[in-house]
Design a protein around this motif. Structure first.
Motif, mmCIF file in Angstrom:
data_model
loop_
_atom_site.group_PDB
_atom_site.id
_atom_site.type_symbol
_atom_site.label_atom_id
_atom_site.label_comp_id
_atom_site.label_asym_id
_atom_site.label_seq_id
_atom_site.Cartn_x
_atom_site.Cartn_y
_atom_site.Cartn_z
ATOM 1 N N ARG A 7 29.134 17.839 5.537
ATOM 2 C CA ARG A 7 29.284 16.639 6.374
ATOM 3 C C ARG A 7 30.319 15.695 5.767
ATOM 4 O O ARG A 7 31.174 15.149 6.476
ATOM 5 C CB ARG A 7 27.939 15.942 6.516
ATOM 6 C CG ARG A 7 28.003 14.620 7.303
ATOM 7 C CD ARG A 7 26.645 13.972 7.337
ATOM 8 N NE ARG A 7 26.706 12.614 7.859
ATOM 9 C CZ ARG A 7 26.597 12.291 9.149
ATOM 10 N NH1 ARG A 7 26.437 13.240 10.054
ATOM 11 N NH2 ARG A 7 26.658 11.025 9.532
ATOM 12 N N ARG A 25 33.859 14.819 7.677
ATOM 13 C CA ARG A 25 34.090 13.485 8.218
ATOM 14 C C ARG A 25 35.045 12.645 7.377
ATOM 15 O O ARG A 25 35.661 11.712 7.895
ATOM 16 C CB ARG A 25 32.748 12.756 8.370
ATOM 17 C CG ARG A 25 31.799 13.422 9.356
ATOM 18 C CD ARG A 25 30.494 12.664 9.451
ATOM 19 N NE ARG A 25 30.690 11.359 10.065
ATOM 20 C CZ ARG A 25 30.589 11.116 11.370
ATOM 21 N NH1 ARG A 25 30.309 12.109 12.196
ATOM 22 N NH2 ARG A 25 30.764 9.905 11.837
ATOM 23 N N TRP A 28 25.737 11.747 2.460
ATOM 24 C CA TRP A 28 25.480 11.624 3.901
ATOM 25 C C TRP A 28 25.845 10.229 4.397
ATOM 26 O O TRP A 28 26.505 10.077 5.420
ATOM 27 C CB TRP A 28 24.008 11.924 4.175
ATOM 28 C CG TRP A 28 23.728 12.288 5.598
ATOM 29 C CD1 TRP A 28 23.482 11.446 6.638
ATOM 30 C CD2 TRP A 28 23.677 13.612 6.134
ATOM 31 N NE1 TRP A 28 23.275 12.149 7.788
ATOM 32 C CE2 TRP A 28 23.387 13.486 7.510
ATOM 33 C CE3 TRP A 28 23.840 14.882 5.595
ATOM 34 C CZ2 TRP A 28 23.250 14.594 8.351
ATOM 35 C CZ3 TRP A 28 23.709 15.976 6.425
ATOM 36 C CH2 TRP A 28 23.423 15.831 7.779
ATOM 37 N N ALA A 29 25.414 9.215 3.638
ATOM 38 C CA ALA A 29 25.733 7.841 4.049
ATOM 39 C C ALA A 29 27.227 7.571 3.939
ATOM 40 O O ALA A 29 27.829 6.946 4.819
ATOM 41 C CB ALA A 29 24.946 6.850 3.193
ATOM 42 N N SER A 69 29.643 9.611 4.262
ATOM 43 C CA SER A 69 30.419 10.306 5.287
ATOM 44 C C SER A 69 30.310 9.637 6.643
ATOM 45 O O SER A 69 31.099 9.942 7.539
ATOM 46 C CB SER A 69 29.940 11.754 5.402
ATOM 47 O OG SER A 69 28.594 11.788 5.848
ATOM 48 N N GLY A 70 29.350 8.725 6.805
ATOM 49 C CA GLY A 70 29.145 8.134 8.121
ATOM 50 C C GLY A 70 29.895 6.855 8.372
ATOM 51 O O GLY A 70 29.827 6.305 9.472
ATOM 52 N N TRP A 71 30.612 6.326 7.367
ATOM 53 C CA TRP A 71 31.312 5.062 7.563
ATOM 54 C C TRP A 71 32.410 5.182 8.603
ATOM 55 O O TRP A 71 32.523 4.398 9.509
ATOM 56 C CB TRP A 71 31.893 4.585 6.230
ATOM 57 C CG TRP A 71 30.814 4.255 5.251
ATOM 58 C CD1 TRP A 71 29.532 3.894 5.534
ATOM 59 C CD2 TRP A 71 30.917 4.285 3.827
ATOM 60 N NE1 TRP A 71 28.822 3.688 4.389
ATOM 61 C CE2 TRP A 71 29.645 3.913 3.310
ATOM 62 C CE3 TRP A 71 31.951 4.577 2.936
ATOM 63 C CZ2 TRP A 71 29.399 3.833 1.964
ATOM 64 C CZ3 TRP A 71 31.695 4.498 1.587
ATOM 65 C CH2 TRP A 71 30.429 4.128 1.104
ATOM 66 N N ARG A 72 33.259 6.177 8.437
ATOM 67 C CA ARG A 72 34.308 6.419 9.424
ATOM 68 C C ARG A 72 34.792 7.849 9.245
ATOM 69 O O ARG A 72 34.636 8.449 8.201
ATOM 70 C CB ARG A 72 35.483 5.448 9.254
ATOM 71 C CG ARG A 72 36.222 5.575 7.933
ATOM 72 C CD ARG A 72 37.264 4.479 7.780
ATOM 73 N NE ARG A 72 37.956 4.561 6.509
ATOM 74 C CZ ARG A 72 39.037 5.281 6.270
ATOM 75 N NH1 ARG A 72 39.549 6.003 7.257
ATOM 76 N NH2 ARG A 72 39.615 5.296 5.089
ATOM 77 N N ARG A 73 35.409 8.366 10.283
ATOM 78 C CA ARG A 73 35.870 9.744 10.252
ATOM 79 C C ARG A 73 37.381 9.781 10.204
ATOM 80 O O ARG A 73 38.047 9.123 11.002
ATOM 81 C CB ARG A 73 35.369 10.487 11.485
ATOM 82 C CG ARG A 73 35.768 11.954 11.514
ATOM 83 C CD ARG A 73 35.084 12.671 12.647
ATOM 84 N NE ARG A 73 35.493 14.065 12.703
ATOM 85 C CZ ARG A 73 34.958 14.962 13.510
ATOM 86 N NH1 ARG A 73 33.960 14.600 14.307
ATOM 87 N NH2 ARG A 73 35.386 16.204 13.521
#
Length: 705
Positions: free
Chosen positions: A42, A46, A97-98, A100-104
């Motif tokens: 992930r 991302r 995991w966290a 990777s979720g900020w921006r892609r």
């Protein structure tokens, strides 16, 4: 000094399983690795960008980096155990995991190197088919050898015993290799870190025997990516990568718990990170630093691969991102953080970061150690060109690679001067193999596996210059040549059957991947297939796993007896008659892993017989350089020099040993047997044969002088 002794407790009638312990351990191991790999993928998808091949390469590197950090951090803090590995790993996975979720990242944005133009369905099907073939072949190989215990000398001597000792003591300490090469005690043991990751949740070696399957599959993607960067089309690059992995030098390693494929894949990722436009990527310093740091954490023989990377040392100087954004500092800091602790430990302990190597250049004594390495008398070009060993490449394959190298040298004479990747492929293997041929103390071709893998890059360079469709034919011919030599090679005999199974599965998967379905429908079809497969495997494991472990535990003593003879019969006595949790002293043997027991509950120790000796670095330096074949015998003799019965008995009492295992190999009888004959009362003979003797220490107080 008298130490009260407890009578040996009887072993439980069946120590293979208590309730659903084995199934729960397997579920724990699978879940831990699945979560780690999912979080790594992930983050790579991302944050790091690229197509599916590049994403999985980054995911694989992050996955092994996470294992290394978890085991290393807990080991340095003295908190290493199966029950601390999971929580720390989950914490790091949560951070990935966290994060990777900020921006892609944009797939082809300014932070990601441009992707190759060709992404046709045919090329995708070729990549999927080639990967399926090598993965299925390796898994069939593993299934056929599922009852084979660890048999490689290095695995039984220090790779596995070191990992077990770390888990027993909670810390990554020095594992002394008495009666073997002292360099293996002080060398970095990154491979054992990855082995500890698999041993900890299982409590046995059922999974760790196949620890090199992961780096083998990751090597496919890395060689494919390097071939693409060299100009080969995707389908051709996939054929080249499959040919490389089907060579017996690489595919045979999937059943051997060692570190050779780890070292190879980390070197290749380091090369890839410095190649062409990839060096301009935002994550290039992080990727290169991680790969090179893990490479230097494997073992001292990584030095034979350094010429390949040094040929690309100008890359950071030529790219603005490395100069302006602290690329050198980032990469260097990561290398020091990952590899530094091994060398700092040696420096603090002995004053020599490369101990026990004694380094003397042009009369200048740079480092003081136990011995200077001498070139093996059996070493030469013929070692590479005519090997028939388990690890050596077939002669005809090496001839084909030499021809590919000559063709690449001709067609890339000018690019070599300005293209670091072409330089690493064409010049790097020559320098690496030359260094190996001139200086290696052993005739171990596996020390130059990265160089051999880079020669397949030369094949990609040559194939890229062929007319259209000619590269496909050449790639297929190379694959057929390499696969043919592997299938026709020595045992195991069912290897052609593996190929038939792999080919059948490959055809089905390739046809399925090429079906002109709607993308969403195709995606859900594959997800459903994977879910059903996972459910089937889970049910199969629930029903058969405990029975399999019992059969494997019973079979491994018989297999060891076939290979190691009477010595293994002594190991079987230890497994059968020594209660779990005992302390076993050993003498005149370096095969200590079988003494630790199937469940790794026994602790192994050595009681020195030489006065004033308690650690390997206290041995006197060798007066002259030693070739690899001379090292074990020389230091075994030094270990026994001046053997004193009083010293041995005092050390045996201090070790807390409950049992004693004495090997009888070698020209000189072990002095421990004479000491026992002088004072036999404290010892009870449990087993004796021409290769080993096993004793129970009945009364430690009677050993005191």
């Amino acid at each position: 000094m008298h130490r009260p002794r407890l009578e040996p407790r009887p072993a439980p009638p069946d120590d293979a399983a208590v309730g659903y312990e084995d199934e729960l351990r397997l579920a724990y191991a699978v879940a831990l690795n699945a979560v780690a790999l999912a979080a790594a993928h992930r983050f790579a998808r991302r944050r790091m960008g690229g197509d599916v091949i590049r994403r999985w390469i980054d995911a694989g590197l992050i996955y092994y980096l996470l294992q290394y950090i978890v085991i290393g951090a807990l080991g340095m803090m003295g908190l290493l155990s199966p029950w601390t590995i999971g929580p720390l790993a989950l914490m790091l996975c949560a951070l990935l995991w966290a994060g990777s979720g900020w921006r892609r990242e944009e797939r082809n944005g300014r932070n990601v190197a441009p992707l190759p133009a060709e992404v046709s369905r045919i090329n995708r099907a070729a990549v999927i088919g080639c990967f399926t073939f090598i993965a299925t072949y390796a898994l069939a190989y593993i299934h056929h050898q599922r009852h084979l215990p660890p048999t490689a000398d290095d695995a039984l001597t220090y790779h596995l015993p070191a990992a077990v000792q770390w888990l027993q003591t909670g810390g990554i300490g020095l594992f002394p290799t008495w009666f073997f090469n002292p360099a293996n005690a002080y060398s970095p043991l990154g491979g054992s870190v990855f082995m500890a990751w698999l041993i900890a949740p299982m409590g046995d070696d059922s999974l760790v025997r196949f620890v090199q399957l992961g780096p083998l599959l990751l090597m496919f993607l890395v060689i494919l990516e390097i071939s693409r960067l060299l100009g080969a089309r995707m389908a051709t690059a996939a054929l080249v990568a499959t040919a490389a992995l089907m060579m017996r030098s690489f595919v045979n390693q999937v059943i051997v718990p060692k570190d050779d494929l780890f070292l190879t894949v980390f070197c290749l990722i380091g090369v890839m990170s410095l190649a062409g436009g990839r060096a301009e990527e935002k994550w290039s310093p992080w990727r290169a630093g991680s790969a090179i740091g893990l490479l230097l954490s494997m073992k001292y023989t990584a030095m034979f691969s350094l010429p390949i990377l040094l040929l690309m040392a100008d890359v950071p100087l030529r790219h603005a991102r490395w100069r302006r954004r602290w690329g050198w500092m980032i990469a260097g800091s990561i290398v020091l953080a990952l590899a530094g602790p091994w060398y700092v430990r040696n420096a603090l302990l002995t004053g020599n970061p490369l101990f026990p190597i004694d380094l003397n250049i042009a009369g200048v004594h740079l480092l003081t150690g136990l011995f200077a390495t001498g070139r093996s008398a059996n070493l030469g070009v013929a070692t590479l060109m005519g090997g028939t060993s388990f690890y050596g490449p077939p002669r005809i394959v090496m001839v084909a690679l030499v021809i590919a190298w000559l063709a690449a040298a001709v067609v890339s004479a000018r690019p070599v001067l300005r293209d670091p990747l072409a330089r690493a492929c064409v010049v790097g293997p020559v320098l690496s193999i030359a260094l190996f041929t001139l200086a290696a103390p052993y005739t171990e071709v596996r020390f130059v596996y990265p160089a051999i893998a880079m020669l397949f890059g030369c094949a990609a360079i040559a194939f890229a210059k062929l007319p259209r469709a000619g590269d496909y034919i050449a790639g297929g011919a190379l694959f057929a040549l390499v696969a043919g030599t592997t299938l026709a090679g020595p045992a195991p005999n069912p290897k052609p059957l593996f190929a038939v199974i792999a080919l059948a599965v490959t055809i089905l998967v390739t046809i399925g991947s090429a079906l002109p379905l709607h993308p969403a429908g195709n995606r859900w079809l594959w997800r459903a297939t994977v879910a059903m497969g996972a459910a089937f495997l889970a049910g199969y494991a629930f029903v058969f796993w405990t029975a399999y472990l019992r059969q494997y535990a019973a079979d491994r003593s018989e297999t060891w007896s076939t290979i190691y003879g009477d010595a293994a019969r002594g190991w079987a006595v230890v497994e059968r008659d020594v209660p779990p949790g005992s302390v076993i002293a050993y003498a005149n043997t370096h095969f200590v892993y079988p003494l630790q027991g199937f469940r790794h509950r026994n602790r192994v120790v050595y009681a020195p017989v030489r006065p004033g000796l308690s650690a390997l670095h206290q041995l006197p330096p060798a007066p002259q350089p030693l070739a690899g074949e001379q090292i074990p015998a020389y230091f075994a003799e030094q270990t026994r020099q001046g053997a004193d019965a009083r010293t041995w008995r005092a050390n045996l009492v201090a070790s807390g040993a409950d049992y004693l295992f004495v090997g009888k190999s070698g020209a000189t009888p072990p002095p421990e047997l004479a000491f026992i004959a002088e004072r036999p009362e404290p010892f009870e003979l449990l087993h004796d044969n021409p290769a080993a003797a096993v004793y129970r220490i009945r009364d430690a107080g009677a050993l005191d002088d």
